[in-house]
Design a protein around this motif. Structure first.
Motif, PDB file in Angstrom:
ATOM      1  N   GLN A  19       4.037  24.055  25.906  1.00 13.01           N
ATOM      2  CA  GLN A  19       4.832  24.994  25.090  1.00 13.01           C
ATOM      3  C   GLN A  19       3.966  25.629  24.007  1.00 13.01           C
ATOM      4  N   PHE A  77       2.419   8.797  21.383  1.00 10.58           N
ATOM      5  CA  PHE A  77       2.200   7.627  22.236  1.00 10.58           C
ATOM      6  C   PHE A  77       3.060   7.849  23.487  1.00 10.58           C
ATOM      7  N   ALA A 124       7.213   9.714  16.104  1.00 16.10           N
ATOM      8  CA  ALA A 124       7.614   8.295  16.055  1.00 16.10           C
ATOM      9  C   ALA A 124       9.114   8.160  16.270  1.00 16.10           C
ATOM     10  N   LYS A 125       9.509   6.954  16.637  1.00 17.53           N
ATOM     11  CA  LYS A 125      10.950   6.695  16.806  1.00 17.53           C
ATOM     12  C   LYS A 125      11.625   6.774  15.435  1.00 17.53           C
ATOM     13  N   HIS A 136       5.009  18.569  27.717  1.00 14.46           N
ATOM     14  CA  HIS A 136       5.808  19.762  27.425  1.00 14.46           C
ATOM     15  C   HIS A 136       5.291  20.396  26.133  1.00 14.46           C
ATOM     16  N   HIS A 181      -0.410   2.446  23.534  1.00 17.57           N
ATOM     17  CA  HIS A 181       0.269   1.844  22.376  1.00 17.57           C
ATOM     18  C   HIS A 181       0.518   0.362  22.656  1.00 17.57           C
ATOM     19  N   GLY A 183       5.818   5.707  25.064  1.00 17.86           N
ATOM     20  CA  GLY A 183       7.141   5.699  24.432  1.00 17.86           C
ATOM     21  C   GLY A 183       7.558   4.376  23.824  1.00 17.86           C
ATOM     22  N   LEU A 198       0.835  -1.200   0.000  1.00 16.72           N
ATOM     23  CA  LEU A 198       0.000   0.000   0.000  1.00 16.72           C
ATOM     24  C   LEU A 198       0.872   1.254   0.000  1.00 16.72           C
ATOM     25  N   ALA A 199       1.969   1.157   0.753  1.00 14.59           N
ATOM     26  CA  ALA A 199       2.873   2.306   0.843  1.00 14.59           C
ATOM     27  C   ALA A 199       3.476   2.603  -0.533  1.00 14.59           C
ATOM     28  N   THR A 257      17.987  12.044  24.647  1.00 11.32           N
ATOM     29  CA  THR A 257      16.895  12.903  25.127  1.00 11.32           C
ATOM     30  C   THR A 257      17.063  14.354  24.650  1.00 11.32           C
ATOM     31  N   MET A 300       2.162  12.269  13.393  1.00 12.77           N
ATOM     32  CA  MET A 300       2.568  11.595  14.635  1.00 12.77           C
ATOM     33  C   MET A 300       4.014  11.892  15.002  1.00 12.77           C
ATOM     34  N   LYS A 327      14.230  16.286  22.679  1.00 11.02           N
ATOM     35  CA  LYS A 327      13.607  17.482  23.251  1.00 11.02           C
ATOM     36  C   LYS A 327      13.637  18.636  22.259  1.00 11.02           C
ATOM     37  N   ILE A 343       5.559  12.825   9.506  1.00 10.13           N
ATOM     38  CA  ILE A 343       5.816  12.290  10.854  1.00 10.13           C
ATOM     39  C   ILE A 343       7.116  12.889  11.415  1.00 10.13           C
ATOM     40  N   LYS A 374       5.835   9.215  29.420  1.00  8.81           N
ATOM     41  CA  LYS A 374       6.992  10.102  29.212  1.00  8.81           C
ATOM     42  C   LYS A 374       6.485  11.536  29.242  1.00  8.81           C
ATOM     43  N   LYS A 375       7.421  12.464  29.352  1.00  9.47           N
ATOM     44  CA  LYS A 375       6.980  13.833  29.610  1.00  9.47           C
ATOM     45  C   LYS A 375       6.785  14.701  28.358  1.00  9.47           C
ATOM     46  N   GLY A 376       7.378  14.241  27.233  1.00 16.59           N
ATOM     47  CA  GLY A 376       7.423  15.099  26.040  1.00 16.59           C
ATOM     48  C   GLY A 376       6.084  15.640  25.564  1.00 16.59           C
TER      49      GLY A 376
HETATM   50  C1  LIG Z   1      -0.719   3.798   2.540  1.00 14.01           C
HETATM   51  C2  LIG Z   1       0.077   2.795   3.226  1.00 14.01           C
HETATM   52  C3  LIG Z   1       0.721   3.293   4.385  1.00 14.01           C
HETATM   53  C4  LIG Z   1       1.464   2.254   5.065  1.00 14.01           C
HETATM   54  C5  LIG Z   1       1.988   2.755   6.298  1.00 14.01           C
HETATM   55  C6  LIG Z   1       0.919   3.017   7.265  1.00 14.01           C
HETATM   56  C7  LIG Z   1       0.998   3.917   8.128  1.00 14.01           C
HETATM   57  C8  LIG Z   1       2.109   4.857   8.217  1.00 14.01           C
HETATM   58  C9  LIG Z   1       1.657   6.114   8.780  1.00 14.01           C
HETATM   59  C10 LIG Z   1       1.575   6.306  10.044  1.00 14.01           C
HETATM   60  C11 LIG Z   1       2.058   5.353  11.044  1.00 14.01           C
HETATM   61  C12 LIG Z   1       2.490   6.066  12.253  1.00 14.01           C
HETATM   62  C13 LIG Z   1       2.738   5.157  13.358  1.00 14.01           C
HETATM   63  C14 LIG Z   1       3.595   5.824  14.321  1.00 14.01           C
HETATM   64  C15 LIG Z   1       3.805   4.953  15.484  1.00 14.01           C
HETATM   65  C16 LIG Z   1       5.025   5.383  16.184  1.00 14.01           C
HETATM   66  C17 LIG Z   1       5.076   4.835  17.537  1.00 14.01           C
HETATM   67  C18 LIG Z   1       6.386   5.108  18.160  1.00 14.01           C
HETATM   68  O1  LIG Z   1       7.381   5.258  17.519  1.00 14.01           O
HETATM   69  S1  LIG Z   1       6.388   5.151  19.871  1.00 14.01           S
HETATM   70  C19 LIG Z   1       8.015   5.637  20.215  1.00 14.01           C
HETATM   71  C20 LIG Z   1       8.290   7.090  20.025  1.00 14.01           C
HETATM   72  N1  LIG Z   1       7.487   7.931  20.816  1.00 14.01           N
HETATM   73  C21 LIG Z   1       7.865   8.403  22.027  1.00 14.01           C
HETATM   74  O2  LIG Z   1       8.950   8.159  22.515  1.00 14.01           O
HETATM   75  C22 LIG Z   1       6.895   9.277  22.776  1.00 14.01           C
HETATM   76  C23 LIG Z   1       7.446  10.606  22.932  1.00 14.01           C
HETATM   77  N2  LIG Z   1       8.580  10.587  23.865  1.00 14.01           N
HETATM   78  C24 LIG Z   1       8.771  11.567  24.766  1.00 14.01           C
HETATM   79  O3  LIG Z   1       7.950  12.438  24.779  1.00 14.01           O
HETATM   80  C25 LIG Z   1       9.911  11.521  25.741  1.00 14.01           C
HETATM   81  O4  LIG Z   1       9.603  12.373  26.797  1.00 14.01           O
HETATM   82  C26 LIG Z   1      11.298  11.974  25.177  1.00 14.01           C
HETATM   83  C27 LIG Z   1      11.244  13.390  24.641  1.00 14.01           C
HETATM   84  C28 LIG Z   1      11.710  11.022  24.048  1.00 14.01           C
HETATM   85  C29 LIG Z   1      12.361  11.889  26.308  1.00 14.01           C
HETATM   86  O5  LIG Z   1      12.251  10.636  26.873  1.00 14.01           O
HETATM   87  P1  LIG Z   1      13.056  10.159  28.168  1.00 14.01           P
HETATM   88  O6  LIG Z   1      13.076   8.683  28.129  1.00 14.01           O
HETATM   89  O7  LIG Z   1      14.366  10.806  28.249  1.00 14.01           O
HETATM   90  O8  LIG Z   1      12.174  10.508  29.433  1.00 14.01           O
HETATM   91  P2  LIG Z   1      11.374  11.726  30.065  1.00 14.01           P
HETATM   92  O9  LIG Z   1      10.070  11.845  29.421  1.00 14.01           O
HETATM   93  O10 LIG Z   1      11.383  11.465  31.511  1.00 14.01           O
HETATM   94  O11 LIG Z   1      12.194  13.069  29.792  1.00 14.01           O
HETATM   95  C30 LIG Z   1      13.492  13.309  30.326  1.00 14.01           C
HETATM   96  C31 LIG Z   1      13.658  14.768  30.729  1.00 14.01           C
HETATM   97  O12 LIG Z   1      13.477  15.602  29.584  1.00 14.01           O
HETATM   98  C32 LIG Z   1      12.426  16.548  29.840  1.00 14.01           C
HETATM   99  N3  LIG Z   1      11.701  16.773  28.563  1.00 14.01           N
HETATM  100  C33 LIG Z   1      11.101  15.844  27.805  1.00 14.01           C
HETATM  101  N4  LIG Z   1      10.571  16.406  26.727  1.00 14.01           N
HETATM  102  C34 LIG Z   1      10.822  17.712  26.810  1.00 14.01           C
HETATM  103  C35 LIG Z   1      10.492  18.822  25.997  1.00 14.01           C
HETATM  104  N5  LIG Z   1       9.804  18.664  24.838  1.00 14.01           N
HETATM  105  N6  LIG Z   1      10.901  20.029  26.363  1.00 14.01           N
HETATM  106  C36 LIG Z   1      11.599  20.204  27.507  1.00 14.01           C
HETATM  107  N7  LIG Z   1      11.962  19.186  28.336  1.00 14.01           N
HETATM  108  C37 LIG Z   1      11.558  17.973  27.988  1.00 14.01           C
HETATM  109  C38 LIG Z   1      11.562  15.916  30.892  1.00 14.01           C
HETATM  110  O13 LIG Z   1      10.820  16.880  31.613  1.00 14.01           O
HETATM  111  C39 LIG Z   1      12.606  15.193  31.732  1.00 14.01           C
HETATM  112  O14 LIG Z   1      13.214  16.119  32.612  1.00 14.01           O
HETATM  113  P3  LIG Z   1      12.747  16.247  34.146  1.00 14.01           P
HETATM  114  O15 LIG Z   1      12.752  14.850  34.705  1.00 14.01           O
HETATM  115  O16 LIG Z   1      13.743  17.161  34.729  1.00 14.01           O
HETATM  116  O17 LIG Z   1      11.360  16.811  34.130  1.00 14.01           O
END
Ligand SMILES: CCCCC/C=C\C/C=C\CCCCCCCC(=O)SCCNC(=O)CCNC(=O)[C@H](O)C(C)(C)COP(=O)(O)OP(=O)(O)OC[C@H]1O[C@@H](n2cnc3c(N)ncnc32)[C@H](O)[C@@H]1OP(=O)(O)O
Ligand SMILES: CCCCCCCC/C=C\CCCCCCCC(=O)OC[C@@H](O)COP(=O)(O)O
Length: 304
Positions: A193, A169, A118-119, A189, A97, A172, A39-40, A145, A116, A149, A137, A184-186
């Motif tokens: 923001q 999601f 995504a990783k 934020h 998720h 994470g 499909l893609a 991190t 979205m 961020k 995406i 997760k916190k993102g």
């Molecule tokens: C036609 C055919 C098509 C075929 C294809 C079909 C479909 C395709 C189309 C679409 C499909 C899409 C599908 C997508 C699915 C994807 C799913 C994924 O990939 S899930 C994995 C990725 N997602 C995530 O990780 C979620 C987001 N993550 C976060 O928000 C996290 O917070 C982070 C930013 C990654 C950081 O993570 P960490 O592990 O370090 O932990 P913390 O959250 O505790 O954060 C640490 C620290 O940082 C501060 N922080 C975090 N974010 C921010 C920010 N934005 N600004 C400022 N500070 C930030 C946070 O506060 C923590 O500090 P403290 O403890 O001091 O507060």
């Protein structure tokens, strides 16, 4: 001669589908991945022709191409709270998720101008990766991190400049334990923001038809007839009021002269995340109720 070999092979597939649930699991998973890849391949030229490259508007094409895939896998989605997605302007959607199958539910209710987070590894997933990129995406490096961020801070600006909604999601990673991992916190934020509401969406547990560890992906009932499995998607009222009241409270408690840049963000994502985590977990439990009326009541009662 070759045809003679093909016939028993073709008969073997239904036989294995009939007798081995592990075979059914791998067959359906392989079909899902291969079909999405195909499909893609179809979506890529359509997206390029429509928008000339990477653009959130391409999500309309992707959405319309993906929506029928559920029928092949015997899945149906029952949605409550559609109206909450009709909120004007940008917002952040958060949802639980469980599996890559979430993409089917996501595409079922995806609002316009929504993409979205995504990783970054997903961008290397062949044609699917390219489609994800074309659909705008936002890719983050979960292992770094500071990079994630800054990408998310840029995304907050883009959301406002281009009126884009973002689906995050917040667990994470995938989680099939029937509960929620600590958020997760993102995402919070991001909402603070950009000063936009957060709309929580909860998918009911897939455990009645899909168990990754046990290699179960059910496809039929004992009579051999295809049965469908319903996934309940509950869209909750947006938390705009929570975001605003948290900000207002902060302004009252701290006169602007004492405030440092970024204080709002640092302090306010915390209660927002806690409120939404508790709320989503409650709803996840309610969605397990067997009786549709009970489920509707639960959704209404928690939709305050
Ligand atoms: C036609 C055919 C098509 C075929 C294809 C079909 C479909 C395709 C189309 C679409 C499909 C899409 C599908 C997508 C699915 C994807 C799913 C994924 O990939 S899930 C994995 C990725 N997602 C995530 O990780 C979620 C987001 N993550 C976060 O928000 C996290 O917070 C982070 C930013 C990654 C950081 O993570 P960490 O592990 O370090 O932990 P913390 O959250 O505790 O954060 C640490 C620290 O940082 C501060 N922080 C975090 N974010 C921010 C920010 N934005 N600004 C400022 N500070 C930030 C946070 O506060 C923590 O500090 P403290 O403890 O001091 O507060
Ligand atoms: C290299 C990684 C990418 C593998 C994807 C293989 C191709 C999949 C093909 C068809 C499925 C179409 C939908 C793809 C979207 C799936 C996104 C997904 O579910 O990624 C997993 C990620 O949320 C969390 O990863 P982990 O649970 O931390 O692991």
């Amino acid at each position: 001669m070759e045809v003679l070999w093909t016939v028993p092979l073709l008969l073997l597939i239904p036989l294995l589908m009939w007798t081995s649930s592990t075979f059914v699991f791998y067959f359906k998973k392989c079909f899902y991945v291969a079909y999405m890849m195909c499909l893609a391949l179809l979506a890529i030229p359509l997206c390029v022709l429509k928008s000339g490259g990477r653009d959130v508007e391409n999500m309309r094409i992707i959405r319309s191409l993906v929506r029928h895939v559920k029928y092949f896998l015997g899945l149906r989605f029952e949605v409550s709270g559609w109206e909450h997605l009709q909120t004007e302007g940008p917002y952040v959607i958060i949802s639980n998720h469980q599996s890559s199958l979430d993409v089917l539910g996501l595409m079922e209710i995806l609002p316009d101008r929504c993409t979205m987070i995504a990783k970054k590894e997903l961008v290397y997933a062949g044609t699917v990766g390219l489609v994800c990129w074309l659909g705008g995406i936002v890719f983050i490096n979960r292992k770094k991190t500071s990079d994630a961020k800054s990408v998310m801070t840029d995304a907050a600006k883009t959301m406002l400049d281009e009126q884009i909604r973002l689906w995050v999601f917040p667990e994470g990673t995938r989680n099939q334990r029937g509960d929620l991992l600590p958020f997760k916190k993102g995402a919070f934020h991001l909402a603070v923001q950009a000063q936009v509401p957060v709309i929580p969406i909860v998918f009911s547990s897939y455990s009645n038809f899909y168990l990754r560890k046990e290699k179960q992906f059910n496809s039929g009932n004992s009579s051999g007839l295809c049965s469908c499995f319903n996934v309940f998607l509950c869209v909750r009222r947006s938390s705009h009021a929570e975001v605003l009241s948290l900000l207002r409270r902060h302004q009252i408690e701290d006169p602007p002269k004492d405030r440092h840049e970024g204080d709002d963000v640092r302090r306010h994502h915390i209660p927002l995340r806690q409120i939404l985590q508790r709320d989503a977990l409650g709803l996840l439990e309610h969605l397990q109720l067997r009786n549709p009326e009970q489920r509707a009541d639960a959704a209404l009662n928690t939709n305050h």
